[in-house]
Design a protein around this motif. Structure first.
Motif, short mmCIF file in Angstrom:
data_model
loop_
_atom_site.label_atom_id
_atom_site.label_comp_id
_atom_site.label_asym_id
_atom_site.label_seq_id
_atom_site.Cartn_x
_atom_site.Cartn_y
_atom_site.Cartn_z
N ALA A 54 0.75 -1.34 0.11
CA ALA A 54 0.10 -0.07 -0.03
C ALA A 54 0.85 1.31 -0.03
O ALA A 54 0.47 2.16 -0.81
N ILE A 55 1.85 1.38 0.79
CA ILE A 55 2.72 2.47 1.02
C ILE A 55 3.21 2.61 -0.63
O ILE A 55 3.30 3.86 -0.94
N GLU A 56 3.96 1.46 -1.03
CA GLU A 56 4.61 1.88 -2.41
C GLU A 56 3.75 2.27 -3.38
O GLU A 56 3.80 3.14 -4.19
N ILE A 57 2.40 1.64 -3.69
CA ILE A 57 1.44 1.92 -4.62
C ILE A 57 0.85 3.38 -4.47
O ILE A 57 0.81 3.92 -5.38
N ILE A 58 0.45 3.58 -3.09
CA ILE A 58 -0.23 4.95 -3.12
C ILE A 58 0.83 5.95 -3.25
O ILE A 58 0.60 7.01 -3.66
N SER A 59 1.95 5.68 -2.79
CA SER A 59 3.16 6.62 -3.28
C SER A 59 3.31 7.24 -4.89
O SER A 59 3.55 8.16 -4.91
N GLU A 60 3.29 5.91 -5.40
CA GLU A 60 3.16 6.08 -6.93
C GLU A 60 2.14 6.77 -7.60
O GLU A 60 2.31 7.50 -8.42
N LYS A 61 1.05 6.06 -7.15
CA LYS A 61 -0.05 6.72 -7.71
C LYS A 61 -1.21 7.42 -7.04
O LYS A 61 -2.05 7.91 -7.61
N GLY A 62 -0.92 7.75 -5.88
CA GLY A 62 -1.90 8.53 -5.12
C GLY A 62 -2.86 7.62 -4.38
O GLY A 62 -3.39 6.61 -4.98
N LEU A 63 -3.54 8.21 -3.42
CA LEU A 63 -4.71 7.46 -2.74
C LEU A 63 -5.98 7.04 -3.64
O LEU A 63 -6.27 5.80 -3.63
N HIS A 64 -6.36 8.11 -4.22
CA HIS A 64 -7.51 7.97 -5.03
C HIS A 64 -7.37 6.99 -6.23
O HIS A 64 -8.40 6.28 -6.79
N SER A 65 -6.09 6.96 -7.07
CA SER A 65 -5.83 6.14 -8.26
C SER A 65 -5.47 4.65 -7.84
O SER A 65 -5.19 3.88 -8.65
N THR A 66 -5.40 4.59 -6.40
CA THR A 66 -4.96 3.09 -6.10
C THR A 66 -6.11 2.17 -5.70
O THR A 66 -7.03 2.88 -5.13
N SER A 67 -6.21 1.00 -6.29
CA SER A 67 -7.21 0.17 -5.93
C SER A 67 -6.77 -1.06 -4.85
O SER A 67 -5.48 -1.31 -4.86
N ILE A 68 -7.61 -1.54 -4.37
CA ILE A 68 -7.35 -2.87 -3.31
C ILE A 68 -6.65 -3.83 -4.14
O ILE A 68 -5.76 -4.48 -3.78
N SER A 69 -7.30 -4.15 -5.34
CA SER A 69 -6.83 -5.06 -6.15
C SER A 69 -5.00 -4.77 -6.64
O SER A 69 -4.34 -5.63 -6.65
N ASP A 70 -5.04 -3.41 -6.67
CA ASP A 70 -3.55 -3.17 -7.20
C ASP A 70 -2.52 -3.53 -5.81
O ASP A 70 -1.52 -4.15 -5.87
N ILE A 71 -3.22 -3.31 -4.63
CA ILE A 71 -2.34 -3.56 -3.35
C ILE A 71 -2.27 -4.84 -3.14
O ILE A 71 -1.32 -5.45 -2.92
N VAL A 72 -3.34 -5.86 -3.16
CA VAL A 72 -3.08 -7.21 -2.91
C VAL A 72 -2.21 -8.02 -4.01
O VAL A 72 -1.57 -9.00 -3.72
N LYS A 73 -2.41 -7.55 -5.23
CA LYS A 73 -1.54 -8.22 -6.18
C LYS A 73 -0.04 -7.88 -5.99
O LYS A 73 0.76 -8.64 -5.97
N ARG A 74 0.43 -6.66 -5.44
CA ARG A 74 1.75 -6.34 -5.19
C ARG A 74 2.24 -7.14 -3.90
O ARG A 74 3.40 -7.20 -3.90
N ALA A 75 1.28 -7.25 -3.04
CA ALA A 75 1.40 -8.13 -1.64
C ALA A 75 1.52 -9.37 -1.90
O ALA A 75 2.04 -10.23 -1.05
N GLY A 76 0.86 -9.80 -3.11
CA GLY A 76 0.86 -11.45 -3.07
C GLY A 76 0.04 -11.96 -2.24
O GLY A 76 0.21 -13.16 -2.20
N VAL A 77 -1.36 -11.57 -1.94
CA VAL A 77 -2.29 -12.00 -1.02
C VAL A 77 -3.43 -12.04 -1.73
O VAL A 77 -3.71 -11.22 -2.72
N ALA A 78 -4.44 -12.79 -1.38
CA ALA A 78 -6.02 -12.75 -1.89
C ALA A 78 -6.52 -11.44 -1.38
O ALA A 78 -6.26 -11.12 -0.46
N GLN A 79 -7.62 -11.20 -2.42
CA GLN A 79 -8.28 -9.80 -2.08
C GLN A 79 -9.01 -9.82 -0.60
O GLN A 79 -9.07 -8.98 0.00
N LYS B 21 -9.77 1.14 1.89
CA LYS B 21 -8.41 1.57 1.62
C LYS B 21 -8.10 2.68 2.48
O LYS B 21 -6.92 2.80 3.06
N ASN B 22 -9.10 3.41 2.89
CA ASN B 22 -8.85 4.75 3.61
C ASN B 22 -8.08 4.07 5.20
O ASN B 22 -7.48 4.63 5.79
N ALA B 23 -8.81 2.95 5.43
CA ALA B 23 -8.20 2.34 6.80
C ALA B 23 -6.90 1.91 6.85
O ALA B 23 -6.29 1.71 7.95
#
Length: 196
Positions: free
Chosen positions: A17-42, A52-54
């Motif tokens: 989340a830190i990496e992707i939100i830093s790259e794309k911004g909070l609004h442009s980041t999806s939960i699927s982006d985060i879980v894909k990068r983290a290697g976990v299921a949604q 996402k705000n949590a």
């Protein structure tokens, strides 16, 4: 799931989340982006975060933990409180420089989510640790005895962080980093320390 596995998945989600939100911004980041990068299921994401705000308070908490760990490690062998303050200032500047994008993200995310009141809860262990350091310095007759320790703890931490953020985030760089750190130290020295 073991405690270690739970901790690993939580940290993987948080780091992604830190990496992707830093790259794309909070609004442009999806939960699927985060879980894909983290290697976990949604579904795993929702075991730890309701939205996402949590993530924002968790990112802020992580940043405070990193700060405390680095400052504690660097100050453990200091000889006196003035040296402790100089190391504290140096480390807060280092951390602010390293994590400036994350700091901006946290501020904007907490403001969007109207969670600024969470800062006191997040910062409480940091303030309490610094209160103990001030108390130790007071017992060693290194600082003014009349200091209100809890208030001074908050004031000093906020002052040093604000100075570092003005330098690295606000780009208020009409002086060098070293001059900025020296100004902060001299101000604190005149405000808190007993003359020796």
């Amino acid at each position: 799931m073991t405690t270690s596995t739970v901790h690993d998945k939580y940290n993987a989600i948080l780091q992604a989340a830190i990496e992707i939100i830093s790259e794309k911004g909070l609004h442009s980041t999806s939960i699927s982006d985060i879980v894909k990068r983290a290697g976990v299921a949604q579904g795993t994401f929702y075991l730890y975060f309701r939205s996402k705000n949590a993530l924002i308070p968790a990112i802020a908490q992580s940043l405070i933990s990193v700060t405390m760990e680095k400052v504690r490690d660097k100050t453990k062998d200091r000889k006196d409180f003035p040296e402790f303050l100089q190391i504290l200032i140096e480390e807060i500047y280092n951390i602010t420089d390293e994590y400036k994008d994350v700091i901006v993200l946290v501020y904007s995310g907490l403001a969007i989510d109207h969670s600024m009141e969470m800062w006191e809860t997040i910062y409480k262990p940091y303030y309490e640790w610094f209160e103990a350091e001030i108390k130790r310095a007071m017992d060693n007759k290194e600082v003014i005895a009349e200091l209100n320790i809890p208030w001074t703890s908050k004031l000093v931490i906020n002052l040093v962080e604000n100075a570092a953020e003005r330098f690295f985030i606000g780009r208020d760089q009409d002086i060098t980093r070293e001059q900025s750190q020296t100004e902060v130290f001299q101000f604190l020295k005149r405000s808190m320390l007993l003359e020796r």
